[in-house]
Design a protein around this motif. Structure first.
Motif, PDB file in Angstrom:
ATOM      1  N   GLN A  39       0.851  -1.192   0.000  1.00  0.00           N
ATOM      2  CA  GLN A  39       0.000   0.000   0.000  1.00  0.00           C
ATOM      3  C   GLN A  39       0.878   1.230   0.000  1.00  0.00           C
ATOM      4  O   GLN A  39       1.675   1.437   0.930  1.00  0.00           O
ATOM      5  CB  GLN A  39      -0.931   0.013   1.204  1.00  0.00           C
ATOM      6  CG  GLN A  39      -1.944   1.139   1.166  1.00  0.00           C
ATOM      7  CD  GLN A  39      -3.095   0.929   2.118  1.00  0.00           C
ATOM      8  OE1 GLN A  39      -2.982   0.186   3.103  1.00  0.00           O
ATOM      9  NE2 GLN A  39      -4.226   1.573   1.846  1.00  0.00           N
ATOM     10  N   ALA A  40       0.729   2.018  -1.040  1.00  0.00           N
ATOM     11  CA  ALA A  40       1.446   3.281  -1.140  1.00  0.00           C
ATOM     12  C   ALA A  40       0.609   4.386  -0.518  1.00  0.00           C
ATOM     13  O   ALA A  40      -0.623   4.268  -0.455  1.00  0.00           O
ATOM     14  CB  ALA A  40       1.749   3.598  -2.606  1.00  0.00           C
ATOM     15  N   ARG A  45      -4.652  -0.594  -1.255  1.00  0.00           N
ATOM     16  CA  ARG A  45      -3.794  -1.765  -1.135  1.00  0.00           C
ATOM     17  C   ARG A  45      -3.942  -2.631  -2.375  1.00  0.00           C
ATOM     18  O   ARG A  45      -5.048  -2.820  -2.879  1.00  0.00           O
ATOM     19  CB  ARG A  45      -4.170  -2.547   0.115  1.00  0.00           C
ATOM     20  CG  ARG A  45      -3.268  -3.700   0.448  1.00  0.00           C
ATOM     21  CD  ARG A  45      -3.647  -4.272   1.791  1.00  0.00           C
ATOM     22  NE  ARG A  45      -5.037  -4.661   1.826  1.00  0.00           N
ATOM     23  CZ  ARG A  45      -5.735  -4.827   2.943  1.00  0.00           C
ATOM     24  NH1 ARG A  45      -5.164  -4.592   4.115  1.00  0.00           N
ATOM     25  NH2 ARG A  45      -6.991  -5.217   2.901  1.00  0.00           N
ATOM     26  N   GLU A  46      -2.815  -3.157  -2.874  1.00  0.00           N
ATOM     27  CA  GLU A  46      -2.858  -3.996  -4.056  1.00  0.00           C
ATOM     28  C   GLU A  46      -2.089  -5.280  -3.824  1.00  0.00           C
ATOM     29  O   GLU A  46      -1.083  -5.303  -3.106  1.00  0.00           O
ATOM     30  CB  GLU A  46      -2.282  -3.259  -5.275  1.00  0.00           C
ATOM     31  CG  GLU A  46      -0.820  -2.879  -5.143  1.00  0.00           C
ATOM     32  CD  GLU A  46      -0.237  -2.331  -6.435  1.00  0.00           C
ATOM     33  OE1 GLU A  46      -0.803  -2.570  -7.515  1.00  0.00           O
ATOM     34  OE2 GLU A  46       0.822  -1.676  -6.343  1.00  0.00           O
ATOM     35  N   TYR A  94       4.670  -3.082   2.734  1.00  0.00           N
ATOM     36  CA  TYR A  94       4.428  -4.421   2.219  1.00  0.00           C
ATOM     37  C   TYR A  94       3.954  -5.322   3.348  1.00  0.00           C
ATOM     38  O   TYR A  94       4.577  -5.371   4.416  1.00  0.00           O
ATOM     39  CB  TYR A  94       5.701  -4.979   1.586  1.00  0.00           C
ATOM     40  CG  TYR A  94       5.988  -4.412   0.223  1.00  0.00           C
ATOM     41  CD1 TYR A  94       6.348  -3.079   0.051  1.00  0.00           C
ATOM     42  CD2 TYR A  94       5.877  -5.206  -0.914  1.00  0.00           C
ATOM     43  CE1 TYR A  94       6.591  -2.552  -1.210  1.00  0.00           C
ATOM     44  CE2 TYR A  94       6.123  -4.699  -2.179  1.00  0.00           C
ATOM     45  CZ  TYR A  94       6.474  -3.363  -2.315  1.00  0.00           C
ATOM     46  OH  TYR A  94       6.709  -2.849  -3.571  1.00  0.00           O
ATOM     47  N   TYR A  95       2.866  -6.025   3.084  1.00  0.00           N
ATOM     48  CA  TYR A  95       2.256  -6.907   4.058  1.00  0.00           C
ATOM     49  C   TYR A  95       2.226  -8.331   3.511  1.00  0.00           C
ATOM     50  O   TYR A  95       1.950  -8.535   2.333  1.00  0.00           O
ATOM     51  CB  TYR A  95       0.817  -6.495   4.357  1.00  0.00           C
ATOM     52  CG  TYR A  95       0.628  -5.103   4.875  1.00  0.00           C
ATOM     53  CD1 TYR A  95       0.446  -4.039   3.998  1.00  0.00           C
ATOM     54  CD2 TYR A  95       0.606  -4.844   6.248  1.00  0.00           C
ATOM     55  CE1 TYR A  95       0.258  -2.746   4.475  1.00  0.00           C
ATOM     56  CE2 TYR A  95       0.412  -3.560   6.732  1.00  0.00           C
ATOM     57  CZ  TYR A  95       0.232  -2.521   5.837  1.00  0.00           C
ATOM     58  OH  TYR A  95       0.040  -1.243   6.316  1.00  0.00           O
ATOM     59  N   CYS A  96       2.446  -9.311   4.382  1.00  0.00           N
ATOM     60  CA  CYS A  96       2.146 -10.684   4.004  1.00  0.00           C
ATOM     61  C   CYS A  96       0.844 -11.085   4.690  1.00  0.00           C
ATOM     62  O   CYS A  96       0.516 -10.586   5.779  1.00  0.00           O
ATOM     63  CB  CYS A  96       3.280 -11.643   4.335  1.00  0.00           C
ATOM     64  SG  CYS A  96       3.726 -11.795   6.068  1.00  0.00           S
ATOM     65  N   ALA A  97       0.107 -11.954   4.031  1.00  0.00           N
ATOM     66  CA  ALA A  97      -1.211 -12.349   4.510  1.00  0.00           C
ATOM     67  C   ALA A  97      -1.423 -13.829   4.240  1.00  0.00           C
ATOM     68  O   ALA A  97      -1.020 -14.341   3.187  1.00  0.00           O
ATOM     69  CB  ALA A  97      -2.294 -11.520   3.832  1.00  0.00           C
ATOM     70  N   LEU A  98      -2.079 -14.489   5.180  1.00  0.00           N
ATOM     71  CA  LEU A  98      -2.271 -15.942   5.123  1.00  0.00           C
ATOM     72  C   LEU A  98      -3.734 -16.276   4.890  1.00  0.00           C
ATOM     73  O   LEU A  98      -4.620 -15.734   5.571  1.00  0.00           O
ATOM     74  CB  LEU A  98      -1.806 -16.543   6.452  1.00  0.00           C
ATOM     75  CG  LEU A  98      -2.187 -17.990   6.767  1.00  0.00           C
ATOM     76  CD1 LEU A  98      -1.468 -18.943   5.821  1.00  0.00           C
ATOM     77  CD2 LEU A  98      -1.873 -18.328   8.208  1.00  0.00           C
ATOM     78  N   THR A  99      -3.980 -17.157   3.943  1.00  0.00           N
ATOM     79  CA  THR A  99      -5.323 -17.667   3.701  1.00  0.00           C
ATOM     80  C   THR A  99      -5.289 -19.178   3.850  1.00  0.00           C
ATOM     81  O   THR A  99      -4.573 -19.864   3.109  1.00  0.00           O
ATOM     82  CB  THR A  99      -5.815 -17.311   2.296  1.00  0.00           C
ATOM     83  OG1 THR A  99      -5.710 -15.905   2.088  1.00  0.00           O
ATOM     84  CG2 THR A  99      -7.268 -17.735   2.123  1.00  0.00           C
TER      85      THR A  99
END
Length: 123
Positions: A39-40, A45-46, A94-99
Protein backbone atom coordinates in the motif's frame (compact mmCIF):
# COMPACT_ATOMS: atom_id res chain seq x y z
CA UNK A 1 -2.17 -18.17 17.74
CA UNK A 2 -1.26 -17.52 14.12
CA UNK A 3 1.34 -14.79 13.65
CA UNK A 4 2.99 -13.33 10.58
CA UNK A 5 6.04 -11.12 10.93
CA UNK A 6 7.52 -9.28 7.97
CA UNK A 7 11.09 -8.05 7.76
CA UNK A 8 13.61 -6.89 5.19
CA UNK A 9 12.20 -3.54 4.16
CA UNK A 10 14.28 -0.41 3.87
CA UNK A 11 15.49 2.42 1.70
CA UNK A 12 17.00 1.51 -1.65
CA UNK A 13 17.94 3.38 -4.79
CA UNK A 14 16.12 2.77 -8.06
CA UNK A 15 17.47 -0.36 -9.69
CA UNK A 16 18.39 -1.85 -6.36
CA UNK A 17 17.15 -5.02 -4.65
CA UNK A 18 15.54 -6.04 -1.40
CA UNK A 19 14.45 -9.39 0.00
CA UNK A 20 11.39 -9.40 2.20
CA UNK A 21 10.71 -12.23 4.63
CA UNK A 22 7.45 -13.34 6.19
CA UNK A 23 7.87 -15.58 9.20
CA UNK A 24 4.74 -17.61 9.93
CA UNK A 25 4.01 -19.31 13.23
CA UNK A 26 1.18 -20.71 15.28
CA UNK A 27 -0.28 -23.37 13.00
CA UNK A 28 0.69 -26.65 11.36
CA UNK A 29 -1.64 -26.97 8.37
CA UNK A 30 -0.17 -27.89 5.00
CA UNK A 31 -2.77 -26.28 2.76
CA UNK A 32 -2.66 -22.51 2.61
CA UNK A 33 -1.58 -19.61 0.47
CA UNK A 34 0.50 -16.56 1.29
CA UNK A 35 0.00 -13.24 -0.42
CA UNK A 36 2.20 -10.20 -0.47
CA UNK A 37 0.28 -6.93 -0.64
CA UNK A 38 1.53 -3.37 -0.71
CA UNK A 39 0.00 0.00 0.00
CA UNK A 40 1.45 3.28 -1.14
CA UNK A 41 0.48 6.56 0.52
CA UNK A 42 -2.90 7.73 -0.71
CA UNK A 43 -3.49 4.57 -2.72
CA UNK A 44 -5.48 1.41 -2.27
CA UNK A 45 -3.79 -1.76 -1.14
CA UNK A 46 -2.86 -4.00 -4.06
CA UNK A 47 -1.86 -7.61 -4.39
CA UNK A 48 1.72 -8.11 -5.49
CA UNK A 49 2.35 -11.84 -5.42
CA UNK A 50 0.97 -15.10 -4.08
CA UNK A 51 2.24 -18.61 -3.47
CA UNK A 52 0.18 -21.68 -2.66
CA UNK A 53 1.05 -24.92 -0.94
CA UNK A 54 -1.96 -26.66 -2.45
CA UNK A 55 -1.34 -26.53 -6.18
CA UNK A 56 2.16 -25.06 -5.91
CA UNK A 57 1.43 -22.05 -8.03
CA UNK A 58 2.96 -18.61 -7.76
CA UNK A 59 1.31 -15.53 -9.20
CA UNK A 60 2.44 -11.96 -9.77
CA UNK A 61 0.88 -8.61 -10.51
CA UNK A 62 1.72 -7.40 -14.02
CA UNK A 63 3.63 -4.47 -12.54
CA UNK A 64 6.19 -6.74 -10.87
CA UNK A 65 6.46 -9.68 -13.28
CA UNK A 66 10.04 -10.38 -14.21
CA UNK A 67 11.37 -8.34 -11.28
CA UNK A 68 9.91 -9.99 -8.16
CA UNK A 69 10.15 -13.65 -7.15
CA UNK A 70 8.17 -15.31 -4.37
CA UNK A 71 9.43 -18.45 -2.67
CA UNK A 72 8.93 -20.63 0.38
CA UNK A 73 11.12 -22.34 2.93
CA UNK A 74 8.88 -25.18 4.08
CA UNK A 75 11.07 -26.24 6.96
CA UNK A 76 11.15 -22.79 8.51
CA UNK A 77 7.63 -21.69 7.53
CA UNK A 78 9.01 -18.62 5.85
CA UNK A 79 7.92 -16.96 2.64
CA UNK A 80 10.23 -14.60 0.79
CA UNK A 81 9.78 -11.88 -1.79
CA UNK A 82 12.92 -11.14 -3.76
CA UNK A 83 12.54 -7.72 -5.35
CA UNK A 84 14.98 -6.71 -8.07
CA UNK A 85 15.25 -3.66 -10.30
CA UNK A 86 13.15 -1.68 -7.87
CA UNK A 87 11.35 1.41 -9.08
CA UNK A 88 10.05 4.44 -7.16
CA UNK A 89 6.51 3.21 -7.80
CA UNK A 90 7.32 0.10 -5.74
CA UNK A 91 7.43 2.28 -2.64
CA UNK A 92 4.92 1.36 0.03
CA UNK A 93 4.23 -0.75 3.08
CA UNK A 94 4.43 -4.42 2.22
CA UNK A 95 2.26 -6.91 4.06
CA UNK A 96 2.15 -10.68 4.00
CA UNK A 97 -1.21 -12.35 4.51
CA UNK A 98 -2.27 -15.94 5.12
CA UNK A 99 -5.32 -17.67 3.70
CA UNK A 100 -6.05 -21.14 5.04
CA UNK A 101 -7.43 -23.92 2.83
CA UNK A 102 -7.09 -21.91 -0.35
CA UNK A 103 -4.95 -21.66 -3.44
CA UNK A 104 -3.94 -18.36 -5.01
CA UNK A 105 -6.58 -16.51 -6.97
CA UNK A 106 -9.64 -18.17 -5.45
CA UNK A 107 -10.98 -14.91 -4.09
CA UNK A 108 -10.91 -15.96 -0.46
CA UNK A 109 -9.87 -13.01 1.71
CA UNK A 110 -6.86 -13.59 3.95
CA UNK A 111 -7.61 -14.38 7.54
CA UNK A 112 -4.31 -13.27 9.01
CA UNK A 113 -2.05 -10.31 8.34
CA UNK A 114 1.38 -9.18 9.36
CA UNK A 115 2.17 -5.70 10.62
CA UNK A 116 3.92 -4.63 7.42
CA UNK A 117 7.40 -3.51 6.45
CA UNK A 118 8.24 -0.22 4.73
CA UNK A 119 9.94 -0.24 1.35
CA UNK A 120 11.14 3.08 -0.01
CA UNK A 121 12.72 3.36 -3.44
CA UNK A 122 14.31 6.75 -3.91
CA UNK A 123 17.50 8.35 -5.09
Amino acid sequence: QVQLVESGGGLVQPGGSLRLSCEISGFTLDYYSIDWYRQAPGKQREGVSCISTGDGTATYADSVKGRFTISRDNALNNVFLQMNNLKPEDTGVYYCALTLYSDCGEGVPPGYWGQGTQVTVSS
